[in-house]
Scaffold this motif. Structure first.
Motif, PDB file in Angstrom:
ATOM      1  N   PHE A  95     -10.485  -3.509   1.263  1.00 19.40           N
ATOM      2  CA  PHE A  95      -9.053  -3.665   1.025  1.00 19.40           C
ATOM      3  C   PHE A  95      -8.308  -2.598   1.833  1.00 19.40           C
ATOM      4  O   PHE A  95      -8.412  -1.421   1.518  1.00 19.40           O
ATOM      5  N   LEU A  96      -7.563  -3.001   2.850  1.00 14.93           N
ATOM      6  CA  LEU A  96      -6.814  -2.073   3.699  1.00 14.93           C
ATOM      7  C   LEU A  96      -5.337  -2.161   3.343  1.00 14.93           C
ATOM      8  O   LEU A  96      -4.718  -3.214   3.481  1.00 14.93           O
ATOM      9  N   LEU A  97      -4.767  -1.059   2.896  1.00 19.30           N
ATOM     10  CA  LEU A  97      -3.408  -1.036   2.377  1.00 19.30           C
ATOM     11  C   LEU A  97      -2.451  -0.319   3.319  1.00 19.30           C
ATOM     12  O   LEU A  97      -2.667   0.838   3.659  1.00 19.30           O
ATOM     13  N   ASP A  98      -1.401  -0.999   3.730  1.00 17.52           N
ATOM     14  CA  ASP A  98      -0.374  -0.438   4.602  1.00 17.52           C
ATOM     15  C   ASP A  98       0.565   0.457   3.798  1.00 17.52           C
ATOM     16  O   ASP A  98       1.338  -0.028   2.973  1.00 17.52           O
ATOM     17  N   LEU A  99       0.495   1.764   4.035  1.00 14.96           N
ATOM     18  CA  LEU A  99       1.354   2.717   3.341  1.00 14.96           C
ATOM     19  C   LEU A  99       2.480   3.226   4.237  1.00 14.96           C
ATOM     20  O   LEU A  99       3.104   4.244   3.927  1.00 14.96           O
ATOM     21  N   SER A 100       2.763   2.545   5.337  1.00 14.37           N
ATOM     22  CA  SER A 100       3.806   3.001   6.240  1.00 14.37           C
ATOM     23  C   SER A 100       5.183   2.860   5.598  1.00 14.37           C
ATOM     24  O   SER A 100       5.366   2.140   4.608  1.00 14.37           O
ATOM     25  N   THR A 101       6.162   3.527   6.179  1.00 11.34           N
ATOM     26  CA  THR A 101       7.534   3.479   5.671  1.00 11.34           C
ATOM     27  C   THR A 101       8.059   2.050   5.622  1.00 11.34           C
ATOM     28  O   THR A 101       8.883   1.709   4.768  1.00 11.34           O
ATOM     29  N   ALA A 102       7.568   1.184   6.508  1.00  9.46           N
ATOM     30  CA  ALA A 102       8.027  -0.203   6.548  1.00  9.46           C
ATOM     31  C   ALA A 102       7.726  -0.956   5.260  1.00  9.46           C
ATOM     32  O   ALA A 102       8.352  -1.979   4.966  1.00  9.46           O
TER      33      ALA A 102
END
Length: 347
Positions: A95-102
């Protein structure tokens, strides 16, 4: 309402010949997998191809037999040795989770979707395991491989967005720096699902390196795009390339979010725009509903795949070999990886 959780991205790695993943030659070295992990070996010329078949309405076609499939390697028909359509195939999911500001605007919705996805795919049965990698300015294995869904759900609930996006580095970590399960890559096979918009502005590795690593390890990549309605993003092309080349697909739950929002083009907002404000109750409910549908689509695909095994009769000393899978039925769509990297006998 399903529980809250942070949106992870999922990676599926299916390795030909080795459970141990091999990075591209030009990639920066990363720490090896933890000591004590077992390696499952296939015969050198043995190839595994996960396949999904849907009809013209997108419904899964789940009653096919071995005789319905053909596999071509470098345009030459191959003999399918083994065939399975068991819906209970063991899998290990990154599970790869995008934690970027976007991700900040819809963060709570993305958490809900990720938690639902984890709980549907990791049931507590040892046959199903997963791990969590979050990525912002850097990528990190925040929960190593486990069959306990609660460990992942709890971590998802603690994460907060902010910073850049190192998507490609997260794929690299998923294939090189996590605990392996006994029997990979056959039982269990490996999967990746990415929840994010696909953009990358912080990785030390490139899209080409990430894709080659996935192909070398027969990784199938899925994506739940967090790209908002009307937005354009180079990341969309990245997600599509990763998915199409490895036999997966990308769903876009937020692509038509306004269409099902009561009040759009009927109740102007305070600033005169005919749209519900982001974060409003009706808007948030529709986003949740759309993400729920996206999760259901991905869960259905991961659990409704055929597995085809064949022994390559290709004598050519060619590293990358093109594949094509066909089905003897009209009006169906077949998704399978476009090729694989052959493993030499000395590997």
């Amino acid at each position: 309402m399903y529980p809250r959780f942070t949106v992870p991205a999922f990676l599926i790695c299916l390795s030909l010949g080795h459970a141990q993943v091999q990075p591209p030659a030009d990639a920066k070295q990363q720490p090896p997998p933890p000591a004590g992990d077992s390696t499952f070996r296939l015969n050198v010329n043995e190839v595994i191809v996960p396949v999904t078949v849907t009809d013209e309405k997108g419904h899964f076609v789940s009653n096919l037999e071995k005789k319905d499939f053909q596999i071509f390697e470098e345009n030459k028909l191959q003999v399918i040795r083994t065939f399975t359509r068991d819906r209970n195939q063991p899998i290990v999911i990154g599970f790869l989770l995008d934690l970027s500001t976007a991700s900040a605007t819809h963060w709570e919705n993305f958490q809900n979707a990720a938690t639902e996805l984890i709980q549907h795919l990791l049931t507590g049965d040892p046959k199903y395991s997963g791990y969590l990698i979050d990525y912002a300015q850097d990528a990190e294995v925040s929960v190593n491989t486990t069959s306990d869904p609660d460990a992942l759900v709890q971590m998802v609930g603690k994460l907060k967005p902010g910073g850049g996006a190192a998507l490609y580095d997260s794929i690299y970590l998923a294939c090189t720096s996590r605990k392996l399960m006994h029997g990979e890559p056959v039982e269990p096979r490996r999967i990746l699902v990415i929840i994010g918009d696909g953009h990358d502005d912080a990785s030390q590795h490139s899209l080409k390196q990430a894709l080659q690593l996935a192909q070398r390890n027969l990784v199938t990549v899925y994506g739940i795009s967090t790209q908002a309605f009307g937005a354009t993003n180079q990341g969309d092309d990245n997600l599509q390339k990763l998915a199409i080349e490895t036999g997966g697909r990308v769903v876009y739950p937020l692509g038509d979010v306004y269409r099902d929002t009561d009040g759009f083009l009927s109740h102007p907002s305070d600033d005169g725009n005919y749209a519900l404000s982001v974060g409003g109750g009706a808007y948030a409910d529709v986003v949740d509903a759309k993400l729920h549908k996206g999760v259901a689509d991905i869960v259905g695909e991961v659990t409704t795949q055929y597995l085809l095994f064949y022994t390559s009769d290709n004598p050519k000393d060619k590293s990358y070999r093109n594949l094509k899978v066909t089905v003897d039925l009209p009006n169906v769509k077949v998704r399978a990886r476009k090729g694989y990297y052959a493993v030499s006998s000395g590997s």
